[in-house]
Design a protein around this motif. Sequence first.
Motif, PDB file in Angstrom:
ATOM      1  N   LYS A   1       9.562 -28.231 -52.724  1.00 24.48           N
ATOM      2  CA  LYS A   1       9.748 -28.026 -54.155  1.00 24.48           C
ATOM      3  C   LYS A   1       8.409 -27.773 -54.832  1.00 24.48           C
ATOM      4  CE  LYS A   1      13.097 -30.021 -56.057  1.00 24.48           C
ATOM      5  NZ  LYS A   1      14.106 -30.941 -56.642  1.00 24.48           N
TER       6      LYS A   1
ATOM      7  N   GLU B   1      10.389 -23.150 -53.872  1.00 22.48           N
ATOM      8  CA  GLU B   1      11.586 -23.119 -53.035  1.00 22.48           C
ATOM      9  C   GLU B   1      12.045 -21.699 -52.703  1.00 22.48           C
ATOM     10  OE1 GLU B   1      14.182 -26.981 -53.742  1.00 22.48           O
ATOM     11  OE2 GLU B   1      13.997 -25.815 -55.592  1.00 22.48           O
ATOM     12  N   PHE B   2      11.718 -20.742 -53.561  1.00 23.45           N
ATOM     13  CA  PHE B   2      12.030 -19.346 -53.248  1.00 23.45           C
ATOM     14  C   PHE B   2      11.047 -18.445 -54.002  1.00 23.45           C
ATOM     15  CE2 PHE B   2      14.776 -15.440 -53.346  1.00 23.45           C
ATOM     16  CZ  PHE B   2      14.797 -15.257 -51.977  1.00 23.45           C
TER      17      PHE B   2
ATOM     18  N   GLN C   1       8.760 -16.694 -49.592  1.00 24.28           N
ATOM     19  CA  GLN C   1      10.122 -16.720 -49.045  1.00 24.28           C
ATOM     20  C   GLN C   1      10.844 -15.396 -49.272  1.00 24.28           C
ATOM     21  OE1 GLN C   1       8.795 -19.312 -50.785  1.00 24.28           O
ATOM     22  NE2 GLN C   1       9.647 -21.273 -50.097  1.00 24.28           N
ATOM     23  N   LYS C   2      10.581 -14.755 -50.394  1.00 30.98           N
ATOM     24  CA  LYS C   2      11.236 -13.469 -50.662  1.00 30.98           C
ATOM     25  C   LYS C   2      10.788 -12.416 -49.650  1.00 30.98           C
ATOM     26  CE  LYS C   2      11.832 -14.343 -55.598  1.00 30.98           C
ATOM     27  NZ  LYS C   2      11.357 -14.034 -56.969  1.00 30.98           N
TER      28      LYS C   2
ATOM     29  N   ILE D   1      13.913 -22.236 -47.476  1.00 32.34           N
ATOM     30  CA  ILE D   1      14.247 -22.128 -48.896  1.00 32.34           C
ATOM     31  C   ILE D   1      14.833 -23.450 -49.373  1.00 32.34           C
ATOM     32  CG2 ILE D   1      14.612 -19.638 -48.793  1.00 32.34           C
ATOM     33  CD1 ILE D   1      17.591 -20.132 -48.681  1.00 32.34           C
TER      34      ILE D   1
ATOM     35  N   ASP E   1      18.846 -25.238 -53.707  1.00 26.82           N
ATOM     36  CA  ASP E   1      19.478 -24.481 -54.791  1.00 26.82           C
ATOM     37  C   ASP E   1      19.502 -22.982 -54.521  1.00 26.82           C
ATOM     38  OD1 ASP E   1      19.889 -26.807 -56.206  1.00 26.82           O
ATOM     39  OD2 ASP E   1      18.022 -26.638 -57.341  1.00 26.82           O
ATOM     40  N   GLN E   2      18.788 -22.542 -53.485  1.00 26.21           N
ATOM     41  CA  GLN E   2      18.712 -21.107 -53.185  1.00 26.21           C
ATOM     42  C   GLN E   2      19.466 -20.735 -51.910  1.00 26.21           C
ATOM     43  OE1 GLN E   2      15.853 -22.746 -54.340  1.00 26.21           O
ATOM     44  NE2 GLN E   2      16.172 -21.783 -56.327  1.00 26.21           N
ATOM     45  N   ARG E   3      20.270 -21.635 -51.371  1.00 22.68           N
ATOM     46  CA  ARG E   3      20.897 -21.321 -50.084  1.00 22.68           C
ATOM     47  C   ARG E   3      22.028 -20.301 -50.193  1.00 22.68           C
ATOM     48  NH1 ARG E   3      19.889 -26.790 -48.663  1.00 22.68           N
ATOM     49  NH2 ARG E   3      22.069 -27.395 -48.862  1.00 22.68           N
TER      50      ARG E   3
ATOM     51  N   ILE F   1      21.334 -17.550 -50.712  1.00 27.97           N
ATOM     52  CA  ILE F   1      20.662 -16.440 -50.029  1.00 27.97           C
ATOM     53  C   ILE F   1      21.326 -16.167 -48.677  1.00 27.97           C
ATOM     54  CG2 ILE F   1      18.468 -15.746 -48.966  1.00 27.97           C
ATOM     55  CD1 ILE F   1      18.523 -15.638 -52.001  1.00 27.97           C
TER      56      ILE F   1
ATOM     57  N   ASP G   1      27.890 -21.361 -56.116  1.00 32.63           N
ATOM     58  CA  ASP G   1      26.998 -22.348 -56.729  1.00 32.63           C
ATOM     59  C   ASP G   1      27.585 -22.951 -57.998  1.00 32.63           C
ATOM     60  OD1 ASP G   1      24.955 -22.563 -54.951  1.00 32.63           O
ATOM     61  OD2 ASP G   1      23.685 -21.048 -55.864  1.00 32.63           O
TER      62      ASP G   1
END
Length: 530
Positions: A9, A13-14, A18-19, A229, A232-234, A236, A396
């Motif tokens: 965090k 996180e993204f 990660q992008k 990630i 909250d970004q899963r 993806i 989500d």
Amino acid sequence: MPSFDEVLKEAGEFGRFQKRVFFLLCQTGVTFSFLFTSVVFLGQAPESYWCRIPGAAELSARCGWTLEEERNLTLLPLRLANESSGRECERLDTTWDASVSCANPFARSGARGAGSLPHTACRGDWVYEQPHASIVSEYNLVCGNAWMLDLTQATLNLGFLTGAFTLGYAADRYGRILVYLLSCLGVGICGVIVAFAPNFTVFSIFRFLQGAFGKGSWMTCYVIVMEIIGSDQRIIGIMIQIFFTVGIMILPGIAYWIPNWQGIQLAISLPNFLFLLYYWAVPESPRWLLTRKKGEKALKIMRDIAKHNGKYLSPHYTEITVSNEEVSNPSFLDLFRTPQMRRNTLILMYAWFTSALIYQGLVMRLGIAGGNLYLDFFISGAVELPAALLILVTIDRIGRRPPFAIGNIVAGISCLITAFLPEDLPWFKTTVATLGRLGITMAFEIVYLVNTELYPTTLRNFGVSLCSSLCDLGGTIAPFLLFRLAAIWLELPLIIFSILAVVCGFLVLLLPETKGMSLLETVDDVEQLS
């Protein structure tokens, strides 16, 4: 000491890092879809072929015949003798030697002409107008050998199954990125060998190996992305699968512009070598490093992630909390040893099997409108995009379980309704069947995400690979189930699909909800889920 999720965090996180990794690894989904569906274009049935009479090649060269003239002289007598015979699979039981006349090669047949000659089954001397257009003409997969084309796809699925077990285990034991890179190398090398295979046996062996390595690269890239990630970004994970759909939509364009199967095979295999460059761009999963008691390496990677994301990790972080669970190599029994793990594994295995069986069954049945193979195939991929969009806007907000269950139940009800709709409403029947396709596509895409979230890091890659191996089993059974049951009653397969899907819809409600939850690290974490 902070936990991994606390450090993630703070590092982002993204973020930009990660992008970048997400975009790079998603290209694996495109190439995997090429491998998964390429048999449609590699195995196109030849437009025209016939069985050559012994000595016809020499006579044709001596007489200066074109292929069309030779074809007419070979097939016309068969047409005159029997309009319903399988002309491509038979030839006249005669031999053309040096004494045969160019003007009338059947002069020796007597007053009744060629019609008096008996027929015999062709023994392999087929002639194709386009001899290298597909593997069908390359390896003579016609007439009595037609079943061997189905064998090529069964061999690929067997490779997927093998790769799920072996490379899934290896990724949990030796590392994600190592197995990913070796898998990409294997896909590329085997793909090139397949393109230049001198016979069908070599083709089948290396197509099996390409399937094994392809499954290893696809499942491992998915796990790497999910492990770097935040919770909250899963979502993806769903977007990764959109790239699979994009690959399905790109493939007909490649096949349209490349006129032979070897060119298509090389075009879909060579990009895998580019993925080897990821050695310098994609790090090992820090979550996996922590499970192997390599906290210092994990922290170093997290500092690099923070730097690329424009963040700053506290210098007080000298270690990340490492699991107290004893590190051991993943085992099949670990997935069944404890109650929650056992329940999750059995339900997920059934969900994978059902999703693949119904998905492929409906694809084969739906019958996209029109006769253009390239356009039809493109449309079949485009149909899957609305399912992904529905997941993106709901998963989500309301969680994983509701759309997972609804997708299966909608598919089941649609199959049941389709089975009893009258034949004089083809547009309505196709619409309802398409709704079933959307429902099962949603379920198919969600099972990837839920499977990843319900296994601890120590078993994640092995667990996902093992459960998804039931997908390969379902895909192998689908055509046999569809066609065998349809021979009894045309709509019977839909009744079976309906029962399987509705049962799956209720079973997945027994799984824990994972919305907003941190990835599980140990088996104890799984057992504590309600």
